[in-house]
Design a protein around this motif. Sequence first.
Motif, PDB file in Angstrom:
ATOM      1  N   THR A  97       0.853  -1.189   0.000  1.00  0.00           N
ATOM      2  CA  THR A  97       0.000   0.000   0.000  1.00  0.00           C
ATOM      3  C   THR A  97       0.884   1.233   0.000  1.00  0.00           C
ATOM      4  O   THR A  97       1.899   1.286   0.691  1.00  0.00           O
TER       5      THR A  97
ATOM      6  N   LEU B 210      -1.133   7.942  -1.249  1.00  0.00           N
ATOM      7  CA  LEU B 210      -1.019   9.012  -2.246  1.00  0.00           C
ATOM      8  C   LEU B 210      -1.346  10.360  -1.606  1.00  0.00           C
ATOM      9  O   LEU B 210      -0.826  11.391  -1.998  1.00  0.00           O
TER      10      LEU B 210
ATOM     11  N   THR C 230      -5.969   8.720   0.655  1.00  0.00           N
ATOM     12  CA  THR C 230      -5.993   8.058  -0.645  1.00  0.00           C
ATOM     13  C   THR C 230      -4.808   7.090  -0.682  1.00  0.00           C
ATOM     14  O   THR C 230      -3.682   7.478  -0.381  1.00  0.00           O
TER      15      THR C 230
ATOM     16  N   ARG D 101      -2.830   3.835  -2.828  1.00  0.00           N
ATOM     17  CA  ARG D 101      -2.739   2.991  -4.025  1.00  0.00           C
ATOM     18  C   ARG D 101      -2.239   1.615  -3.608  1.00  0.00           C
ATOM     19  O   ARG D 101      -1.239   1.499  -2.900  1.00  0.00           O
TER      20      ARG D 101
ATOM     21  N   GLU E 291      -5.163  -0.595  -7.770  1.00  0.00           N
ATOM     22  CA  GLU E 291      -6.403   0.098  -7.402  1.00  0.00           C
ATOM     23  C   GLU E 291      -6.086   1.275  -6.478  1.00  0.00           C
ATOM     24  O   GLU E 291      -5.155   1.214  -5.669  1.00  0.00           O
ATOM     25  N   VAL E 292      -6.881   2.321  -6.604  1.00  0.00           N
ATOM     26  CA  VAL E 292      -6.729   3.480  -5.722  1.00  0.00           C
ATOM     27  C   VAL E 292      -7.934   3.530  -4.790  1.00  0.00           C
ATOM     28  O   VAL E 292      -9.071   3.662  -5.246  1.00  0.00           O
TER      29      VAL E 292
ATOM     30  N   GLY F  37      -9.979   0.248  -1.595  1.00  0.00           N
ATOM     31  CA  GLY F  37      -9.178  -0.233  -2.725  1.00  0.00           C
ATOM     32  C   GLY F  37      -9.379  -1.720  -2.949  1.00  0.00           C
ATOM     33  O   GLY F  37      -9.596  -2.177  -4.090  1.00  0.00           O
TER      34      GLY F  37
END
Lengths: 151, 375
Positions: A37, A40, A72, A74, A79-80, A101
């Motif tokens: 992970t 972001l 957030t 990623r 996937e975000v 996610g």
Amino acid sequence: MNRETAMTRQEAMAVLARSSLEKLRAAWDGWDSKPATELLRGPETGMIMIRGRTGGSGAPFNLGEASVTRATVRLGTGEVGFSCILGRDTEKARLAAIFDGLWQRDGDRGRIEQDLLLPLAERLAAADRTVRAQTAATQVNFFTMVRGDDE
Amino acid sequence: MYVAVKGGETAIRNAHRLVADKRRGDRSVPSISLDQIVNQLALAVDRVMAEGSLYDPELAALAIKQARGDMIEAIFLLRAFRTTAPRFGFSEPLDTSNMLVERRISATFKDLPGGQLLGPTFDYTHRLLDPELAGDAEIPAPELAEAGDGVMPRVTDLLGQEGLIEADADAGEEAETGDLTREPLSFPADRALRLQALARGDEGFLLSLGYSTQRGYARSHPFAGEIRLGEVEVMVEIPELGFTVSIGRIEVTECQMINQFKGSAKVPPQFTRGYGLVFGHAERKAMSMALVDRALRWRELGEEKTAPAQDEEFVLSHSDNVQATGFVEHLKLPHYVDFQAELELVRRMRAKHEAAVRDSAGQDESKAKQQEAAE
């Protein structure tokens, strides 16, 4: 989204927002084959201005602010995930974003829903039912006393 | 000449250390936890959130603890905190018709759909102190009953169907919603700005103003059309996702006040309304807000302005207790130079006054002598 899902993404995010940190942490700790992970954005805490409506259904007005935390993330698989939740719990926001996610992955969605989201949703619904039942017990039952003055 | 004076650092440091000691009090008594404040002083927490204008029960509890229970100091602390936090955006307007209702009453309709639900209320208690609460008596669990279908239309929507009550004016979704935390208030303020100011206004101030309208200062014959308390979902549009999500729920109190209106050439007679919406369980505040909101609408409803509660500049300029306490309490700060100047002035005026008295006394004396001589 080609497989049948029990919830929409909005519903899943709503459940994640209202679950406790402990539940999310336990689910993540117990998650095997964790993807990498990468944060972001955030988790960061700020405020949103909550609006009401004049008279209940008229023009919007600013009622006051509320603490919110968003993140957030990623996943290693691309996937975000996103979260935005009331309160200042940064770890909960991070985990909620991770699960958002994971929910987007066809292979994981069913498991997340069955193991985490549906039980959480049921627990929240049960709490709501209790509130409704407690409130219902305070409902006023009017009765009319006939005084017989008109006879 | 202006002489800057410094000093007091040690005194201030020691005073703050002393207040921290007083705050903690007797060390043999356990320290109060934020959980205890959130759970057992819930209405104090609600008031601090409403007037501090930040929904965050834990921070409000911390503020109450830090302020030693001084509510306005606690509200001040929360307001100060909120100036340090970034704002991420706006919620969608709350939908109070879709509420997990914990209390809902109407003083105007006995048999309204969904019923009269008293919920957790002080109403109908005898206001006798309960000595048992001094201890830690076991509290029985609440009664439960079968709940109905949960459909609870707002009372104003029921009357609205017949056209007997004014409808909510929508501003048109394009209209900019004013925000007094971003732009200083200017007058006349539109209703959205007034409601924002009232929602964070001091409960005591609004209570007194609302009371004044009942006693005849801008009387508008109010009825509590509906008061409801409960949790509503906070929906936020997430630009990154292109849709709206629920970020959790908050508790709010809503009051629909129904008031008289004679009608005009353009509008047939119909009831008018005042509106109150407040964070948390804050019934008195929501009712007061609705009364004052209604009084402030005099211009729009073609009424005469006769009373303080109708004067928006007066009401909105004085409803904020953080501003009010700031200005009142600043009088405690050193005004030595100001006062020195006034002191000089008074001395000069007194000297003049004494001279004048002396002069007129001298004149009186000579007059008296002249009179004597004449006699």
